[in-house]
Motif scaffolding. Structure first.
Motif, short mmCIF file in Angstrom:
data_model
loop_
_atom_site.label_atom_id
_atom_site.label_comp_id
_atom_site.label_asym_id
_atom_site.label_seq_id
_atom_site.Cartn_x
_atom_site.Cartn_y
_atom_site.Cartn_z
N LEU A 100 1.63 9.39 4.49
CA LEU A 100 1.59 8.07 3.90
C LEU A 100 1.43 7.02 4.99
CD1 LEU A 100 4.53 8.30 1.32
CD2 LEU A 100 2.09 8.22 0.80
N ASP A 101 0.51 6.09 4.77
CA ASP A 101 0.33 4.97 5.69
C ASP A 101 1.26 3.86 5.22
OD1 ASP A 101 -0.53 3.21 7.57
OD2 ASP A 101 -2.44 2.76 6.59
N LEU A 102 2.45 3.80 5.81
CA LEU A 102 3.50 2.91 5.32
C LEU A 102 3.31 1.48 5.80
CD1 LEU A 102 6.67 5.15 5.78
CD2 LEU A 102 5.20 4.91 3.77
N SER A 103 3.48 0.54 4.87
CA SER A 103 3.49 -0.87 5.22
C SER A 103 4.88 -1.24 5.72
CB SER A 103 3.14 -1.72 4.00
OG SER A 103 4.17 -1.61 3.02
N ALA A 119 3.83 4.58 -7.49
CA ALA A 119 3.64 5.94 -6.99
C ALA A 119 4.00 6.04 -5.52
CB ALA A 119 2.18 6.38 -7.22
N ARG A 120 3.65 5.03 -4.75
CA ARG A 120 3.99 5.04 -3.32
C ARG A 120 5.51 4.99 -3.13
NH1 ARG A 120 0.39 3.80 0.50
NH2 ARG A 120 1.89 2.56 1.69
N LEU A 121 6.16 4.11 -3.88
CA LEU A 121 7.61 3.99 -3.77
C LEU A 121 8.30 5.28 -4.22
CD1 LEU A 121 8.11 0.36 -5.11
CD2 LEU A 121 8.18 1.13 -2.73
N PHE A 122 7.78 5.86 -5.30
CA PHE A 122 8.36 7.11 -5.79
C PHE A 122 8.21 8.22 -4.76
CE2 PHE A 122 8.50 10.83 -8.73
CZ PHE A 122 9.74 10.58 -9.29
N SER A 123 7.08 8.24 -4.06
CA SER A 123 6.86 9.23 -3.01
C SER A 123 7.88 9.08 -1.88
CB SER A 123 5.44 9.10 -2.44
OG SER A 123 4.48 9.30 -3.44
N ILE A 124 8.15 7.84 -1.49
CA ILE A 124 9.13 7.58 -0.45
C ILE A 124 10.51 8.05 -0.89
CG2 ILE A 124 10.33 5.74 0.82
CD1 ILE A 124 7.64 4.18 0.73
N VAL A 125 10.87 7.74 -2.14
CA VAL A 125 12.17 8.15 -2.66
C VAL A 125 12.29 9.67 -2.65
CG1 VAL A 125 13.59 8.27 -4.75
CG2 VAL A 125 12.55 6.09 -4.06
N MET A 126 11.27 10.37 -3.14
CA MET A 126 11.33 11.83 -3.19
C MET A 126 11.43 12.45 -1.79
SD MET A 126 11.44 12.75 -6.34
CE MET A 126 10.90 14.46 -6.44
N LEU A 127 10.72 11.88 -0.84
CA LEU A 127 10.80 12.37 0.54
C LEU A 127 12.20 12.22 1.10
CD1 LEU A 127 7.45 10.99 1.99
CD2 LEU A 127 8.11 13.38 1.95
N GLU A 128 12.79 11.08 0.88
CA GLU A 128 14.12 10.82 1.45
C GLU A 128 15.21 11.65 0.76
OE1 GLU A 128 14.69 9.26 4.23
OE2 GLU A 128 12.53 8.95 4.36
#
Length: 262
Positions: free
Chosen positions: A2-5, A79-88
């Motif tokens: 993910l290219d995180l802002s 979707a991006r936020l959900f991806s971050i949550v799932m990763l953490e």
């Protein structure tokens, strides 16, 4: 990758801090079955206002829809936020992340995408805040890879409503879920999705299955014995006036999101 802002990094830091403080210390009792994951999920939902974030995506300013006409509550920014949550979450407990994602992602996402305003308010909102737990029931003992073609669960027309009969298996959260999205074939052979409550007459679940892994994620069976459902329990996007592929397309979209999250 993910290219995180910068905003993404702030979200990641906040989620990681919560997980380090609240999830990490209870991983062992979760894996041993000494405690359930849902109270921690409820804390997380309140801390980050998940119900408000996800419900907002169903309005005119949300993520829009796809070519089937259904809303995409987990598209775009969400979707991006959900991806971050799932990763953490998965840093400490992939099983916890699986149960979390099945409740708000599979169940909640299905209702947000295809429900009426009333269905969303009644059936999605409590699950998005983890006041209730959701489960998404597609797989059957004899219908796994060929979930639609071999489906035996039936929704028989009964006056203004339906009678739901069948069995689902390998359903995440089933042993403890309060609400279910259940896929069944109607009289015309089409696959539709129905909203089912644990306290509906004829609904029963089995105990949590013993598994090789993902122990923090309760998995089980759902039994439906001539369950009476009013007509408004059928998700509106699965209506009889729509082409047959509609509910199938919705289920496949949910599975695609689930596979991405995993």
């Amino acid at each position: 990758m993910l290219d995180l802002s910068e905003e993404d990094r702030l979200v990641r830091a906040a989620v990681r801090a919560f997980c380090d403080k609240r999830l990490a210390p209870v991983v062992t009792p979760l894996d041993r079955g000494e405690m359930l994951p849902y109270p921690i999920m409820s804390e997380f939902a309140r801390a980050f206002g998940l119900a408000d974030v996800l419900a907002a995506t169903t309005g005119s300013d949300g993520d829009g829809g796809d070519r089937t006409g259904q809303r995409r509550p987990f598209g775009g920014r969400v979707a991006r936020l959900f991806s971050i949550v799932m990763l953490e979450l998965s840093r400490h407990s992939p099983g916890f992340a699986l149960a979390f994602g099945a409740s708000i992602g599979l169940y909640g996402g299905a209702v947000l995408a295809r429900g009426t305003a009333t269905q969303i308010a009644t059936w999605a909102t409590p699950v998005l805040s983890f006041a209730s737990i959701g489960a998404w029931a597609l797989t059957e003992p004899g219908a796994g890879s060929d979930a639609f073609g071999s489906m035996q669960t039936r929704a028989r027309s009964d006056g203004d409503g339906y009678r739901l009969s069948g069995q689902k298996t390998f359903i995440t959260n089933a042993p403890h879920a309060d609400r279910f999205v259940v896929f069944a074939k109607t009289d015309d052979g089409r696959v539709s999705a129905f909203l089912v409550a644990r306290d509906d007459r004829g609904v029963a679940t089995g105990p949590a299955m013993r598994k090789m892994g993902m122990h923090a994620s309760p998995t089980g069976e759902l039994f439906l014995d001539d369950v009476p459902l009013p007509a408004d329990r059928r998700l509106s996007g699965s209506g009889a006036d729509e082409p047959d592929p509609s509910a199938r397309a919705a289920a496949k979209a949910s599975l695609t999101s689930e596979r991405f999250a995993m």
